[in-house]
Design an enzyme around this catalytic site. Structure first.
Site, PDB file in Angstrom:
ATOM      1  N   LYS B  72     -10.617  -2.861  -5.605  1.00  0.00           N
ATOM      2  CA  LYS B  72     -11.325  -3.238  -6.832  1.00  0.00           C
ATOM      3  C   LYS B  72     -11.274  -2.029  -7.768  1.00  0.00           C
ATOM      4  CE  LYS B  72     -15.864  -5.047  -8.309  1.00  0.00           C
ATOM      5  NZ  LYS B  72     -17.194  -5.471  -7.835  1.00  0.00           N
ATOM      6  N   SER B 148     -18.434 -10.171  -9.140  1.00  0.00           N
ATOM      7  CA  SER B 148     -17.561  -9.419 -10.005  1.00  0.00           C
ATOM      8  C   SER B 148     -16.223  -9.043  -9.359  1.00  0.00           C
ATOM      9  CB  SER B 148     -18.262  -8.130 -10.444  1.00  0.00           C
ATOM     10  OG  SER B 148     -18.497  -7.290  -9.329  1.00  0.00           O
ATOM     11  N   SER B 172     -21.404  -9.804  -5.385  1.00  0.00           N
ATOM     12  CA  SER B 172     -20.065  -9.637  -5.969  1.00  0.00           C
ATOM     13  C   SER B 172     -18.916  -9.622  -4.977  1.00  0.00           C
ATOM     14  CB  SER B 172     -20.015  -8.355  -6.803  1.00  0.00           C
ATOM     15  OG  SER B 172     -20.659  -8.549  -8.030  1.00  0.00           O
TER      16      SER B 172
END
Lengths: 96, 488
Positions: B72, B148, B172
């Site tokens: 990420k 996210s 997330s």
């Protein structure tokens, strides 16, 4: 009509955020709406509860006070948008 | 079949049998990414040449030797960008150090490969808040992959990554795993070092794996967990209250007979999509047939979760994001005359709308006159939410709920209504507030507009009991076929 009202210009000043007029209007509307929702907490009796800052209670974590390798001056400045003479450069803070 | 669609476990088996080389994996990944990423927009950047060089010198005798892992874009990998999905870090930021998880994965032989899209500073549930545009759900490109960590999820589900890392502050990792039909694990707070993860809300953030199988999640956790001197909130295995686990895969394959699973009635109340409720209830029956004892429980303060979270997380974010001052790194506004104007303009130009909203909200709840009314009250509510779980875990071993009350939504559906987006986090934020581990596993599909959309089942564990969580998730996964489905 929202029951709560945020003084967006005051808060933006505290947060050091420049907002356009249209941003200020939009965020006021949205945040008032969110604050109304958050006010749901008022309907619960929370007085007896102790506040929790952290799920895991970890206190007094100390490291040994010994020198250890860290970033070099060059690494620290590697991402600086403006630098000069091995230092970060920023607008003047002290009056002449 | 492309090696890109395989798991860590299957690739490791082939590598050790010398049927394939690490370079073969990177080559297949490259082909898959070139073909699929333009449609999915999961990767923001990747460097095939350096990955190939790393693959050529990979030591396959190490436990993760030769396995590429996607990151990420809020976890630092030395020499690579780390934009956090934000304009403020897009221009001239190159990581000067490795996050602890990066170091640990490298030490295990893994190859950090690729930067994955996310909502700006991990604030959002859809990747629509990324300054670089949303990622797409591989099951329906018109829909969000969740967020996210949506890029991390989209890449794994779209078979353009083997496994990825996400970060989870309010769901997330778990929610995008549910939206994309994957396994997503948020470990107990303190299990994984946060050093090198760009901070959103420090008392809630945890890094965790996003994988195709439960086994892969356990394998990765083995190499992510551990005390780190760079993160004083990280905990060592075997310290007070932490059971020493040397291998999270050790209990996989063991049965779940007489395991006590609690169904919190508050998580099955109104507001759940009826087909999601149905799929989760079918999963409950499946677990029962595997020998688990199911009982209804109550977590009476569940209703306080969203309000509590959306006070505490923005409060911590407003403090954490104060570091973006346009001096040491990040976007710097041009043409300002004094230092205050410089701060206002650099931050105003660099941050996107959702980040500004949360900084404003967080600043407000921490400001003089409102601190007691909001922040302290939320901290008290956090205690009640945690106490609910502690009481429930006196009676049961694992708690079960849907991961998300809603299926993946269409891109743009919640654009003008941030509160509607926040409310969909109801089942995930409570775990972060209580510091508990949670895993989302696929439990079926629902049909919307002619497309099959994945549904996720959330299992919640006692603090530091990832082993039971993984054993339960694995038993369910192996009794079903959901994890073998691929988007067309």
């Amino acid at each position: 009509m929202a029951n709560h009202h945020i003084d967006i210009h005051h808060v933006a000043k505290l947060a050091r955020l420049k907002l356009s007029d249209s941003e200020a209007a939009t965020y006021t509307l949205q945040l008032d709406h969110i604050l109304d929702y958050i006010a749901a907490l008022d309907q619960h009796d929370l007085d007896a509860a102790m506040p929790t800052a952290h799920a895991e209670a970890v206190f007094d974590v100390w490291r040994h006070d010994e020198p250890r390798p860290s970033f070099t001056n060059e690494q620290s400045l590697a991402n600086a948008p403006k630098k000069s003479q091995g230092q970060f450069q920023m607008p003047r803070v002290v009056e002449e | 079949m492309s090696l890109a669609s395989e798991t860590i476990a299957s690739l490791r088996a082939k590598l050790t049998r010398k049927e394939i080389t690490p370079v073969d994996i990177i080559t297949d990944l490259e082909a898959a990414i070139i073909k699929q990423n333009p449609a999915l927009h999961a990767y923001l950047s990747r460097d095939f040449d350096s990955a190939k060089r790393a693959a050529e010198s990979a030591d396959i005798t190490l436990p993760l030797g030769g396995i590429p892992i996607g990151f990420k874009d809020n976890i630092n990998v030395r020499g690579e960008p780390c934009t956090c999905g934000s304009k403020i870090l897009a221009e001239n930021y190159t990581a000067t150090y490795d996050a602890t998880v990066t170091t640990k994965l490298r030490n295990a032989g893994a190859i950090p490969f690729g930067r994955l899209n996310c909502d700006e500073f991990a604030m959002g549930s859809s990747t629509e808040n990324s300054a670089f545009g949303p990622s797409r759900n591989p099951w329906d490109h018109a829909r969000v992959p969740g967020g996210s960590s949506g890029g991390s999820a989209s890449a794994v589900a779209g078979d353009i990554a083997i496994a990825t890392l996400g970060s989870d502050t309010g769901g997330s990792i778990r929610q995008p795993a549910a939206f994309c039909g994957l396994v997503g694990l948020k470990p107990t707070y303190g299990t994984v070092s946060r050093y090198g993860l760009v901070a959103f809300a420090s008392s809630l953030d945890q890094i965790g794996p996003m994988t195709k199988t439960v086994e892969d999640a356990a394998i990765l956790l083995n190499h992510l967990a551990g005390k780190d001197t760079h993160d004083s909130t990280s905990l060592s295995q075997g310290s007070a209250g932490v059971s020493p686990v040397s291998d999270f895969t050790a209990n996989l394959g063991k049965d779940i007979k007489n395991l006590r699973i609690g169904l919190p009635k508050e998580y099955f109340a109104e507001g759940i999509h009826p087909q999601i409720r149905d799929r989760v209830q079918q999963a409950v029956k499946q677990l029962e047939s595997l020998g688990a004892n199911i009982e209804e429980i109550s977590l009476p303060h569940t209703g306080l979760g969203i309000a509590t979270y959306y006070i505490l997380a923005p409060a911590e974010a407003s403090a954490n994001l104060a570091r973006f001052d346009g001096v040491r790194y990040g976007h710097r506004a041009i043409g300002t005359n004094d230092v205050l104007e410089h701060y206002f303009a650099s931050r105003g130009e660099g941050f996107g709308p959702e980040v500004k909203r949360r900084i404003l909200l967080g600043t407000y709840v921490l400001s003089s006159g409102y601190y007691d009314a909001y922040y302290i009250k939320a901290q008290k509510a956090r205690t009640l939410i945690r106490d609910d779980f502690s009481a429930a875990f006196m009676k049961v071993d694992v708690i079960l709920s849907p991961t998300s009350p809603v299926p993946p939504f269409r891109i743009g559906e919640h654009r003008d209504d941030p509160l509607a987006m926040y409310l969909a986090d109801a089942f995930t934020v409570t775990l972060n507030l209580a510091g508990l581990p949670g895993i989302s596993v696929p439990c079926g599909f629902i049909e919307e507009e002619g497309k099959a959309l994945p549904v996720g089942l959330q299992l919640i564990g006692k603090p530091h009991d990832e082993s039971t969580l993984l054993r339960t998730a694995h038993a369910y996964e192996q009794a079903t076929e959901w994890h073998k489905q691929h988007p067309r």
